[in-house]
Design a protein around this motif. Sequence first.
Motif, short mmCIF file in Angstrom:
data_model
loop_
_atom_site.label_atom_id
_atom_site.label_comp_id
_atom_site.label_asym_id
_atom_site.label_seq_id
_atom_site.Cartn_x
_atom_site.Cartn_y
_atom_site.Cartn_z
N UNK A 145 81.22 23.21 -44.02
CA UNK A 145 81.40 21.76 -43.98
C UNK A 145 82.72 21.33 -44.65
N UNK A 146 83.14 22.09 -45.67
CA UNK A 146 84.27 21.66 -46.50
C UNK A 146 85.56 21.39 -45.71
N UNK A 147 86.07 22.34 -44.90
CA UNK A 147 87.34 22.04 -44.23
C UNK A 147 87.29 20.82 -43.32
N UNK A 148 86.12 20.51 -42.80
CA UNK A 148 86.02 19.40 -41.85
C UNK A 148 85.87 18.05 -42.55
N UNK A 149 85.42 18.06 -43.80
CA UNK A 149 85.07 16.79 -44.44
C UNK A 149 85.80 16.53 -45.75
N UNK A 150 86.71 17.42 -46.13
CA UNK A 150 87.43 17.21 -47.38
C UNK A 150 88.92 17.03 -47.09
N UNK A 151 89.48 15.95 -47.55
CA UNK A 151 90.88 15.62 -47.28
C UNK A 151 91.81 16.65 -47.93
N UNK A 152 92.65 17.34 -47.12
CA UNK A 152 93.54 18.37 -47.70
C UNK A 152 94.47 17.82 -48.78
N UNK A 153 94.78 16.52 -48.73
CA UNK A 153 95.67 15.94 -49.75
C UNK A 153 95.02 15.95 -51.13
N UNK A 154 93.70 16.10 -51.14
CA UNK A 154 93.01 15.99 -52.43
C UNK A 154 92.64 17.34 -53.05
N UNK A 155 93.03 18.43 -52.40
CA UNK A 155 92.65 19.74 -52.96
C UNK A 155 93.26 19.97 -54.34
N UNK A 156 94.54 19.65 -54.48
CA UNK A 156 95.23 19.88 -55.75
C UNK A 156 94.55 19.14 -56.89
N UNK A 157 94.40 17.83 -56.71
CA UNK A 157 93.82 17.00 -57.77
C UNK A 157 92.34 17.36 -57.99
N UNK A 158 91.68 17.80 -56.92
CA UNK A 158 90.27 18.20 -57.06
C UNK A 158 90.15 19.43 -57.97
N UNK A 159 90.97 20.44 -57.68
CA UNK A 159 90.88 21.66 -58.49
C UNK A 159 91.37 21.42 -59.91
N UNK A 160 92.31 20.49 -60.06
CA UNK A 160 92.74 20.13 -61.42
C UNK A 160 91.55 19.48 -62.14
N UNK A 161 90.84 18.63 -61.42
CA UNK A 161 89.68 17.93 -61.98
C UNK A 161 88.54 18.86 -62.33
N UNK A 162 88.44 19.97 -61.61
CA UNK A 162 87.37 20.93 -61.91
C UNK A 162 87.71 21.74 -63.16
N UNK A 163 88.99 21.78 -63.51
CA UNK A 163 89.36 22.47 -64.74
C UNK A 163 90.45 23.52 -64.59
N UNK A 164 91.00 23.64 -63.37
CA UNK A 164 92.10 24.58 -63.18
C UNK A 164 93.36 24.06 -63.89
N UNK A 165 94.22 24.96 -64.41
CA UNK A 165 95.45 24.48 -65.05
C UNK A 165 96.33 23.72 -64.06
N UNK A 166 97.16 22.83 -64.61
CA UNK A 166 98.06 22.00 -63.81
C UNK A 166 98.89 22.80 -62.81
N UNK A 167 99.48 23.87 -63.31
CA UNK A 167 100.41 24.64 -62.46
C UNK A 167 99.68 25.28 -61.29
N UNK A 168 98.47 25.75 -61.55
CA UNK A 168 97.68 26.39 -60.50
C UNK A 168 97.27 25.36 -59.44
#
Lengths: 181, 285
Positions: free
Chosen positions: B142-165
């Motif tokens: 479901x994810x690729x069809x319903x999650x905006x690609x523009x938001x992947x970076x900020x999403x993973x940052x929000x989950x706790x990944x470091x800024x650079x990653x």
Amino acid sequence: MKKSLWTFGTREVVFAAIGAALYGVLSYATNLLQIPGAGNVSLRPAVAIPMFFGVAFGPIVGFLSGAIGNILSDLLSGYGFWPWWDLGNGLMALVPGLIYLSIKDFRSWGDLLKAEGMVVLGVALGMGVASLSEIWVSGIDLATAISLNFVPAFITNVINGLILVPILMVAYSAIVARSGR
Amino acid sequence: MLVSFSYRPRHSFIERFDPRARWIMSLALLFSIVLFWDIRILSFFFVLSILQVFLARLTWQETRRAWLFILVLSTMMILVNTIITGGGTIGGVISGGKPLLQFQLKIPVTGWIIHYVLTRERVWFALAQFLRIISIGSLFLVIPFTMDPRKYGVTFRGIGLPDKLAFTMDLAFRFIPTLARDFQITLDAQRARGYEVEKIEGNLFTRIRRMAPLFVPVTMNAILAGEDITNAMDLRCFGLKKRTWVESLKYQEIDYLMIGISILILVGSLLLRFVFHTGDFWFPM
């Protein structure tokens, strides 16, 4: 400036992103072009890209190119997410990156052979981890994981890597000579 | 070459949730599913995963390729594993059991005799395996069809990944259209020189080697551009301070509810498995 194996600065961020995007786009493009393979072995030559990025820019760049690139490739093709295969693709490119500091000349036979050896090791480790994860996830036995997942993935990826990584290294040597990096 | 993501706004119920909450839910369900072999518990997760697909308003036409991929892969694994090699897995299929089908096969020339027995237990295990793989597959499909690609970076940052990653991921998405355009230009240029990608002949090695005229120029151009991008980012002091993002995410009540339920399911599954020792392979007697 002294190079370090595990640095993750601006340069690494940019080249990991480029490596991942290239891996994603080229996988998608070669799928689209329907390049004929042999028998039921499909050709995915783009796997050589993250391996080469590992050799040229270090293990972190290799790992991220492989892992994120695989995510992008699956996203573009609409296949969903398979996190353990993303991890496997990352490891596959991290291992060749371990010789990053020892590469002196991207054209020399010695360095090319070293890279080839690491490609084989990297594919074995990366595809091994991903295939063995299927035992945990899908509940298949070891024989099935090896025959159905590991062997086809290992053979195709190793052939692609062994052929294309040295070609990319030789081409890159011209850029290194020009930029002096 | 037109490279497009499978995402388009569908205004579905699933899209109302914060992407971070959805990732947390997907991962919690993944770790819960892999704990069990009991077909009754797996059926619960199967229903949840399929419900998500329906709530995402996905059509068969757009997901056909992904479904076929999952179905072919799972069928092959189950056929080889449970039916042929016998399913001696971590799931712990009971050896022996009630035979449903058995026959002897004599292989010509060698004279080898294969005595094949398909038991009821194996068939139930195959079903459990199928439910497990389909549940996991549809959870992430479901994810690729319903999650905006523009938001992947900020999403993973929000989950706790470091800024650079997180920024690496964001940047990779941004490079895709440019690199796809470069690939198309290279392909056209090589075709003008007589390179026929559709008619690459020879053995496997030759075919791969002949991809080099496409791969080398695209890769080397991208690396040269990368040097300029690195310099530009360094000049703007990239990485010295905490990064801000153009897209911003904010949890709503509905997201907290989803995260709460996901954590509850994961904790419940862990308790069931490791405290109450439930969830091993089960089949109706």
